[in-house]
Design a protein around this motif. Structure first.
Motif, mmCIF file in Angstrom:
data_model
loop_
_atom_site.group_PDB
_atom_site.id
_atom_site.type_symbol
_atom_site.label_atom_id
_atom_site.label_comp_id
_atom_site.label_asym_id
_atom_site.label_seq_id
_atom_site.Cartn_x
_atom_site.Cartn_y
_atom_site.Cartn_z
ATOM 1 N N THR A 178 0.743 -1.116 0.010
ATOM 2 C CA THR A 178 0.200 -0.232 -0.060
ATOM 3 C C THR A 178 0.963 1.520 -0.328
ATOM 4 O O THR A 178 1.933 1.427 0.213
ATOM 5 N N GLY A 179 1.053 2.228 -0.542
ATOM 6 C CA GLY A 179 0.889 3.474 -0.898
ATOM 7 C C GLY A 179 2.385 3.895 -1.286
ATOM 8 O O GLY A 179 3.017 5.198 -1.375
ATOM 9 N N VAL A 180 2.661 2.452 -2.007
ATOM 10 C CA VAL A 180 4.340 2.204 -2.928
ATOM 11 C C VAL A 180 4.551 3.446 -4.095
ATOM 12 O O VAL A 180 4.802 4.219 -5.235
ATOM 13 N N GLY A 181 2.298 3.434 -4.593
ATOM 14 C CA GLY A 181 2.481 4.746 -6.004
ATOM 15 C C GLY A 181 1.838 4.185 -7.017
ATOM 16 O O GLY A 181 2.276 4.429 -8.708
ATOM 17 N N LYS A 182 1.230 2.635 -7.254
ATOM 18 C CA LYS A 182 0.579 2.057 -8.135
ATOM 19 C C LYS A 182 -0.582 3.334 -8.616
ATOM 20 O O LYS A 182 0.028 3.252 -9.627
ATOM 21 N N THR A 183 -1.834 3.397 -8.068
ATOM 22 C CA THR A 183 -2.044 4.370 -8.302
ATOM 23 C C THR A 183 -2.289 5.227 -9.237
ATOM 24 O O THR A 183 -2.172 5.665 -10.806
ATOM 25 N N THR A 184 -1.093 6.054 -8.590
ATOM 26 C CA THR A 184 -0.369 7.618 -9.427
ATOM 27 C C THR A 184 0.262 7.282 -10.330
ATOM 28 O O THR A 184 -0.086 7.477 -11.612
ATOM 29 N N THR A 185 1.448 6.085 -10.465
ATOM 30 C CA THR A 185 2.020 5.683 -11.671
ATOM 31 C C THR A 185 1.060 5.084 -12.939
ATOM 32 O O THR A 185 1.945 5.477 -13.915
ATOM 33 N N VAL A 313 11.465 8.022 -6.436
ATOM 34 C CA VAL A 313 13.360 8.200 -6.225
ATOM 35 C C VAL A 313 14.030 9.414 -6.205
ATOM 36 O O VAL A 313 15.030 9.860 -5.147
ATOM 37 N N ASP A 314 12.772 10.487 -5.697
ATOM 38 C CA ASP A 314 12.790 11.710 -5.990
ATOM 39 C C ASP A 314 12.538 12.390 -3.920
ATOM 40 O O ASP A 314 13.708 13.040 -3.518
ATOM 41 N N GLU A 315 12.362 11.028 -3.111
ATOM 42 C CA GLU A 315 12.466 11.090 -2.026
ATOM 43 C C GLU A 315 13.750 10.828 -1.322
ATOM 44 O O GLU A 315 13.955 10.547 -0.205
ATOM 45 N N THR A 316 14.160 9.758 -2.196
ATOM 46 C CA THR A 316 15.407 9.193 -1.046
ATOM 47 C C THR A 316 17.115 9.993 -2.039
ATOM 48 O O THR A 316 17.073 10.221 -3.329
ATOM 49 N N VAL A 336 10.972 4.443 -13.997
ATOM 50 C CA VAL A 336 10.970 4.697 -11.778
ATOM 51 C C VAL A 336 10.572 6.182 -12.471
ATOM 52 O O VAL A 336 10.028 7.230 -12.717
ATOM 53 N N THR A 337 9.424 6.669 -11.106
ATOM 54 C CA THR A 337 9.047 7.892 -10.541
ATOM 55 C C THR A 337 10.119 8.990 -9.901
ATOM 56 O O THR A 337 10.851 8.350 -9.013
ATOM 57 N N THR A 338 9.656 9.429 -10.401
ATOM 58 C CA THR A 338 10.570 11.200 -9.592
ATOM 59 C C THR A 338 9.605 12.430 -9.086
ATOM 60 O O THR A 338 10.077 13.250 -9.176
ATOM 61 N N GLY A 339 8.081 12.277 -8.679
ATOM 62 C CA GLY A 339 7.905 12.900 -8.177
ATOM 63 C C GLY A 339 6.307 12.730 -8.253
ATOM 64 O O GLY A 339 5.535 11.641 -8.677
ATOM 65 N N GLN A 340 5.292 13.331 -7.790
ATOM 66 C CA GLN A 340 3.996 13.565 -7.559
ATOM 67 C C GLN A 340 3.250 13.994 -8.985
ATOM 68 O O GLN A 340 2.204 13.561 -8.916
ATOM 69 N N ASN A 341 3.891 14.312 -9.374
ATOM 70 C CA ASN A 341 3.061 15.309 -10.385
ATOM 71 C C ASN A 341 2.582 13.797 -11.492
ATOM 72 O O ASN A 341 3.319 13.242 -12.370
#
Ligand code: GDP
Ligand code: MG
Length: 361
Positions: A178-185, A313-316, A336-341
């Motif tokens: 949960t919360g890793v970013g599946k839906t956003t991706t 990847v942007d958070e670390t 790889v995803t690099t943010g919430q946008n």
């Protein structure tokens, strides 16, 4: 010392023994003539010089006490030496125990790898491979560093984008905690395929656990202008796939699963077994600790993911975990995803760029 005269040696000896005792020593003897006139009628005698040593004070007898009673003296000595050695060893062990172990000589490359979160075992394996191939890794060994960079690149080399084949429908499912970013991706990818590539896309969600999860994807689907199907069972997924045969791409969203919940994982596995052509991406957040990520990969392996997709990847500042996982699980890397946008913060993995991120000073 005393001089004796006697007619014979035997007589002299008797006198000496009588006067000086048995321990007397004869120092000198000489024959003499005694009496007579002008040497006539004189008697032959013997002059004996004898002496007796003044007896030394008797020394007190010190009886040596054997350390260990034994009938055999050499055995006693051996036992004593053994005992002494045993004591010395104990003392030495105690002293050594208190001295901190000398640090192993470390290579600068090893330090660099570990500073960037490359797991100790992975770093060791990579460097040992270099040594066994004859590379030295002294600080000025540019060649060894170059070889290492190539090795790291090789771990990340298998990059596979989502390929669309005209005339066929590709179904891609995203799984992970949960919360890793599946839906956003999914929203990012769907938007890019629709807007930039003009593909026909449909979204399917099996994440019916929370209403908000469905609403989240519905919002994205409406913005992008694609249909969204909600499925509760493997059969419903089959039905949705059948209905969308006219599409180029179907993205399947799934509920976040805990790697600790075997039942949830089995349910997910059953859903994905609906169709053997479903391409499954395991979504992993770069903010997850390596040990936890390792556990996630192991547990989700029941769903046979073909690709890893790394988010946040942007958070670390350290993405060593990505290399640790790909070194051990030779799975293809997708995005790889690099943010919430949405839809901008996503890119196809670039091994060169990732290596320079992993090995930053
Ligand atoms: N910083 C950052 N946040 C992200 C990224 N991808 C997703 N998020 C955020 O992570 C949170 C959970 O995302 P969501 O897609 O709902 O995760 P899911 O539970 O796996 O579907 C949301 O707030 C997202 O905006 C990313 O690449 N970077
Ligand atoms: Mg979600």
């Amino acid at each position: 010392m005393k001089i004796f005269t006697a007619a014979s040696m035997q007589e002299g000896m008797a006198q000496i023994k009588n006067e000086l005792g048995r321990d007397a020593v004869i120092l000198h003897t000489r024959p003499l003539r005694k009496g007579g006139v002008f040497g006539f009628f004189s008697k032959k005698i013997i002059e004996i010089t004898a002496a007796v040593e003044s007896a030394p004070e008797p020394k007190p007898v010190i009886k040596k006490q054997p350390i260990i009673e034994s009938r055999n003296p050499s055995e006693t000595q051996i036992t004593a030496v053994q005992l002494e050695l045993g004591n010395m060893r104990k003392m030495l062990e105690q002293v050594l125990h208190k001295i901190p172990a000398a640090a192993e000589p470390r290579s600068p490359l090893c330090g660099l790898l570990e500073k960037n979160d490359i797991d100790h075992h992975v770093a060791e394996k990579l460097l040992n491979d270099l040594i066994s191939e004859g590379h030295s890794y002294s600080p000025d060994s540019i060649k060894a560093e170059q070889v290492l960079l190539d090795r790291l690149g090789a771990c990340l080399q298998r990059v596979e984008e989502i390929k669309v084949t005209p005339g066929t429908t590709k179904t891609v499912a995203f799984i992970g905690p949960t919360g890793v970013g599946k839906t956003t991706t999914i929203a990012k990818l769907a938007a890019n395929f629709v807007i930039k590539e003009g593909r026909k896309v449909a979204l399917i969600t099996a994440d019916t656990y929370r209403i908000s999860a469905v609403e989240q994807l519905k919002t994205y689907a409406d913005i992008i202008g694609v249909p969204l199907d909600i499925v509760y069972t493997p059969d419903e997924l089959k039905g949705a796939m059948y209905r969308h045969q006219d599409k180029d791409l179907l993205f399947v969203d799934t509920a976040g699963r805990s790697p600790k919940n075997q039942y949830q994982l089995a349910e997910l596995q059953a859903l994905l077994e609906t169709d053997p052509y479903i391409e499954t991406h395991l979504v992993l957040s770069m903010t997850t600790k390596y040990k936890d990520a390792l556990d996630i990969v192991r547990k989700f392996s029941c769903c046979s993911p073909q690709k890893f997709l790394f988010t946040k990847v942007d958070e670390t500042s350290n993405i060593g975990t990505m290399l640790n996982l790909l070194y051990q699980f030779p799975v293809a890397l997708s995005y790889v995803t690099t943010g919430q946008n949405v839809p901008d913060d996503i890119e196809l993995a670039d091994p060169g760029k990732l290596v320079s991120m992993i090995l930053k000073e």
